[in-house]
Design a protein around this motif. Structure first.
Motif, PDB file in Angstrom:
ATOM      1  N   VAL A   1       1.190  12.495  -5.416  1.00 47.40           N
ATOM      2  CA  VAL A   1       2.247  12.976  -4.517  1.00 47.40           C
ATOM      3  C   VAL A   1       3.115  14.026  -5.199  1.00 47.40           C
ATOM      4  N   GLY A   2       2.662  14.547  -6.321  1.00 47.73           N
ATOM      5  CA  GLY A   2       3.363  15.660  -6.946  1.00 47.73           C
ATOM      6  C   GLY A   2       4.496  15.273  -7.862  1.00 47.73           C
TER       7      GLY A   2
ATOM      8  N   ALA B   1       2.149  25.515  -7.977  1.00 53.20           N
ATOM      9  CA  ALA B   1       0.712  25.792  -8.035  1.00 53.20           C
ATOM     10  C   ALA B   1      -0.056  24.696  -8.751  1.00 53.20           C
ATOM     11  N   ASP B   2       0.632  23.967  -9.636  1.00 52.53           N
ATOM     12  CA  ASP B   2      -0.030  22.884 -10.358  1.00 52.53           C
ATOM     13  C   ASP B   2      -0.022  21.568  -9.603  1.00 52.53           C
ATOM     14  N   GLY B   3       0.508  21.584  -8.372  1.00 57.78           N
ATOM     15  CA  GLY B   3       0.540  20.368  -7.566  1.00 57.78           C
ATOM     16  C   GLY B   3       1.756  19.501  -7.798  1.00 57.78           C
ATOM     17  N   ILE B   4       2.622  19.895  -8.716  1.00 56.30           N
ATOM     18  CA  ILE B   4       3.829  19.130  -9.021  1.00 56.30           C
ATOM     19  C   ILE B   4       5.014  19.736  -8.252  1.00 56.30           C
ATOM     20  N   TYR B   5       5.779  18.867  -7.627  1.00 58.80           N
ATOM     21  CA  TYR B   5       6.966  19.357  -6.924  1.00 58.80           C
ATOM     22  C   TYR B   5       7.979  19.920  -7.919  1.00 58.80           C
ATOM     23  N   GLN B   6       8.815  20.829  -7.425  1.00 61.68           N
ATOM     24  CA  GLN B   6       9.856  21.415  -8.254  1.00 61.68           C
ATOM     25  C   GLN B   6      11.076  21.719  -7.400  1.00 61.68           C
ATOM     26  N   LYS B   7      12.205  21.865  -8.061  1.00 61.83           N
ATOM     27  CA  LYS B   7      13.442  22.203  -7.370  1.00 61.83           C
ATOM     28  C   LYS B   7      14.314  22.999  -8.334  1.00 61.83           C
TER      29      LYS B   7
ATOM     30  N   GLN C   1       0.843  -1.190   0.000  1.00 61.16           N
ATOM     31  CA  GLN C   1       0.000   0.000   0.000  1.00 61.16           C
ATOM     32  C   GLN C   1       0.882   1.246   0.000  1.00 61.16           C
ATOM     33  N   PRO C   2       0.441   2.321  -0.622  1.00 61.43           N
ATOM     34  CA  PRO C   2       1.280   3.522  -0.694  1.00 61.43           C
ATOM     35  C   PRO C   2       1.398   4.218   0.651  1.00 61.43           C
ATOM     36  N   ASP C   3       2.501   4.893   0.852  1.00 63.92           N
ATOM     37  CA  ASP C   3       2.711   5.757   2.021  1.00 63.92           C
ATOM     38  C   ASP C   3       2.997   7.147   1.465  1.00 63.92           C
ATOM     39  N   GLU C   4       1.918   7.860   1.137  1.00 71.41           N
ATOM     40  CA  GLU C   4       2.061   9.152   0.484  1.00 71.41           C
ATOM     41  C   GLU C   4       2.738  10.176   1.382  1.00 71.41           C
ATOM     42  N   ALA C   5       2.485  10.086   2.687  1.00 67.51           N
ATOM     43  CA  ALA C   5       3.092  11.036   3.615  1.00 67.51           C
ATOM     44  C   ALA C   5       4.617  10.867   3.625  1.00 67.51           C
ATOM     45  N   LYS C   6       5.072   9.620   3.586  1.00 63.73           N
ATOM     46  CA  LYS C   6       6.514   9.375   3.584  1.00 63.73           C
ATOM     47  C   LYS C   6       7.136   9.847   2.273  1.00 63.73           C
ATOM     48  N   ALA C   7       6.422   9.627   1.179  1.00 63.00           N
ATOM     49  CA  ALA C   7       6.935  10.052  -0.130  1.00 63.00           C
ATOM     50  C   ALA C   7       7.111  11.558  -0.176  1.00 63.00           C
ATOM     51  N   THR C   8       6.103  12.293   0.273  1.00 60.89           N
ATOM     52  CA  THR C   8       6.195  13.759   0.227  1.00 60.89           C
ATOM     53  C   THR C   8       7.231  14.274   1.222  1.00 60.89           C
TER      54      THR C   8
END
Length: 557
Positions: free
Chosen positions: A403-404, A365-371, A346-353
């Motif tokens: 999860v972005g 703003a689009d929900g996708i992570y960036q760096k 099962q996914p662990d979205e909190a750990k992933a983020t």
């Protein structure tokens, strides 16, 4: 919508292929190869590209069938290897010398005699060409006489035995000595010692025929015809129409094959590990967000393996170890030092983020992570027509969006996908980690995680496609080579090192242990492997295992 449209095209192409096949085999439209030909489908999507070089990553056939190893090792069960071109072999006491006795009655298909000179030539060629050296072989071979070869190693090398004896394909010195670049040269007219030889070749299908001068006697199976279709759905359509006799791949309602495909049976074996391959090593030229271990770990935790198994694999797959040892076959070697015994179903979205944000990624703003102003967007390559993998990829892209992480699936022909995999010109691709020649986790690790089997991006790696280069793994592999395989206590600390480093690096993001399923025509041919008699891993694309099965098959009539 994309998948649905693609599948419609696959079915149409499959119908066209069936019509061609009926004409090619000269039989009715309801039976494959009426002349006793075994018709197989390996999953090839698109036309065949002529190449019978057994060392090439784009070879279409040859290992085991045309070009033989010295011995056949069963990588499912711990049994004695079966002689092929070799008769016997012995190690000295410290594992630095391997002596092999060869057959004296084998001939190349052009009539010339097979001798120790061919073995020495092949082994020398492998050591001189890193792209051909998928086993990391470092020995020095000498022909003692025409039927005896002595191989010396600079250090104890017990674990090299099954790889040298079972996974290096012997080639004729008198033909191959003229090849300028044997790792990449196309071989159009293969000359081997094996039970089969090339009969005819076309882009849509090619045929092997039994070698009448094979040293063990001409095989009872007289011809094997390989089809190129458009993917799994066209393969299933051909199976349902009775146009192919053996395929390894998914079919609808896989639990009821005998009911849905009269005359056919199925067998499922958990062996190959489905993973997202990542070009992981920036030091060797990999580029993209996947070179960040935090991104790889985030993907590892974000995927819902239970959903993938249900939607893509009809629940035929199983749990997978993050340390890459097989949970069932290698249960005694699975490290107790792993943080997780199995990858979470099962996914662990909190750990992933949390992993991403801890590595400096921020959500846009689009929900996708960036760096550093760059979005966390990755292209995931998959072979067009591999419907189970396509479904898995589409499912994962939706899961990772949550999860972005933006995933863009890209469908390629097998040739394009294979070339990108070999040269490291990809960010992510879906494939499976195969096992080595013997039932031991050392081999999977030595293939896919050793510095000796990789290369810089742009050069061909074989088969460490993720470009893993880790001193701790390399040292543990080197140590294992010098330990007697029966000494479990001395071996286990090195397996612990390998598996915990693999878990930490995640260069191949483990998804599931694939339940490899083959459907085969039991009415037309006898001698197929069963769960009670697994004399070879039953997958039509497994080499040289498929050749052992070809040798056992007999037309039922």
């Amino acid at each position: 919508m994309f998948l649905k449209a693609k599948r419609s095209r696959a079915v149409a192409a499959g119908v066209a292929a069936l019509a061609m096949l009926a004409t090619a085999c000269g039989g009715s439209s309801t039976s494959a190869g009426g002349d006793g030909t075994l018709v197989v489908y390996t999953g090839q999507s698109g036309d065949w590209q002529l190449n019978f070089n057994p060392f090439s990553p784009t070879a279409l056939e040859g290992p085991g069938t045309i070009f033989e190893p010295l011995f056949f090792y069963n990588n499912i069960r711990d049994v004695e290897p079966r002689p092929r071109l070799g008769k016997t072999f012995t190690w000295n006491s410290d594992g630095t010398q391997l002596d092999v006795e060869l057959r004296d009655d084998a001939k190349w298909t052009d009539g010339q005699k097979f001798t120790a000179d061919d073995v020495v030539f092949t082994l020398d060629m492998v050591t001189k060409n890193a792209a051909m050296n998928g086993t990391g072989y470092k020995g020095t071979a000498t022909a003692v006489d025409p039927t005896h070869v002595s191989i010396k190693f600079p250090e104890p090398s017990f674990m090299e035995g099954p790889q040298i004896l079972g996974r290096i394909w012997m080639v004729p010195k008198h033909k191959w000595s003229g090849l300028a670049t044997p790792a990449t040269d196309v071989v159009k007219e293969p000359v081997g010692t094996g039970p089969f030889q090339l009969d005819d070749f076309k882009a849509q299908a090619f045929t092997l025929k039994a070698n009448p001068n094979y040293y063990a006697g001409e095989p009872a199976l007289k011809k094997v015809r390989y089809l190129a279709l458009s993917g799994n759905q066209s393969g299933e359509a051909a199976l349902r129409a009775g146009q192919i006799d053996w395929q390894t791949g998914p079919v609808p309602d896989i639990k009821n094959v005998e009911k849905n495909y009269p005359g056919y049976k199925a067998i499922t074996i958990p062996m190959n590990q489905v993973a997202l391959f990542t070009c992981s090593n920036a030091a060797l030229g990999c580029a993209g967000p996947q070179t960040d271990v935090a991104v790889r770990k985030a993907v590892y935790y974000a995927v819902n393996r239970t959903q993938i198994n249900q939607l893509a694999f009809e629940n035929t797959a199983g749990e997978i170890s993050p340390g890459a040892a097989l949970l069932e076959r290698d249960r005694d070697q699975v490290s107790t030092k792993l943080k997780e015994k199995t990858a979470p179903m099962q996914p662990d979205e909190a750990k992933a983020t949390s992993l991403l944000e801890g590595a400096g990624y921020t959500k846009g703003a689009d929900g996708i992570y960036q760096k550093d102003g760059k979005p966390l967007a990755l292209t995931l390559k998959v072979v067009a027509g591999w419907t189970d993998y396509i479904t898995a990829v589409e499912t994962m892209s939706q899961q990772l969006q949550k999860v972005g992480i933006k995933i863009t699936p890209q469908q390629l022909s097998w040739n394009e996908w294979s070339d990108a995999r070999g040269r490291g010109q990809y960010e992510l691709l879906i494939d499976a980690l195969h096992q080595g020649p013997a039932p031991d986790p050392f081999y999977n690790a030595s293939y896919f995680y050793s510095t000796a089997t990789t290369a810089k991006v742009g050069e061909i790696a074989n088969p460490n496609f993720a470009r893993v280069s880790d001193p701790a793994i390399d040292a543990a592999l080197a140590a294992l080579k010098g330990i007697d395989p029966k000494d479990d206590a001395k071996r286990q600390p090195h397996f612990d090192t390998i598996q915990t480093r693999i878990e930490e690096l995640v260069p191949y993001i483990p998804i599931l242990t694939g339940g490899t399923t083959s459907e085969f025509n039991a009415k037309k041919f006898t001698g197929w492997p069963t769960k009670e008699d697994l004399y070879a891993f039953p997958a039509v694309w497994a080499r040289p295992e498929h050749s052992e099965i070809f040798l056992k098959l007999k037309p039922a009539s």
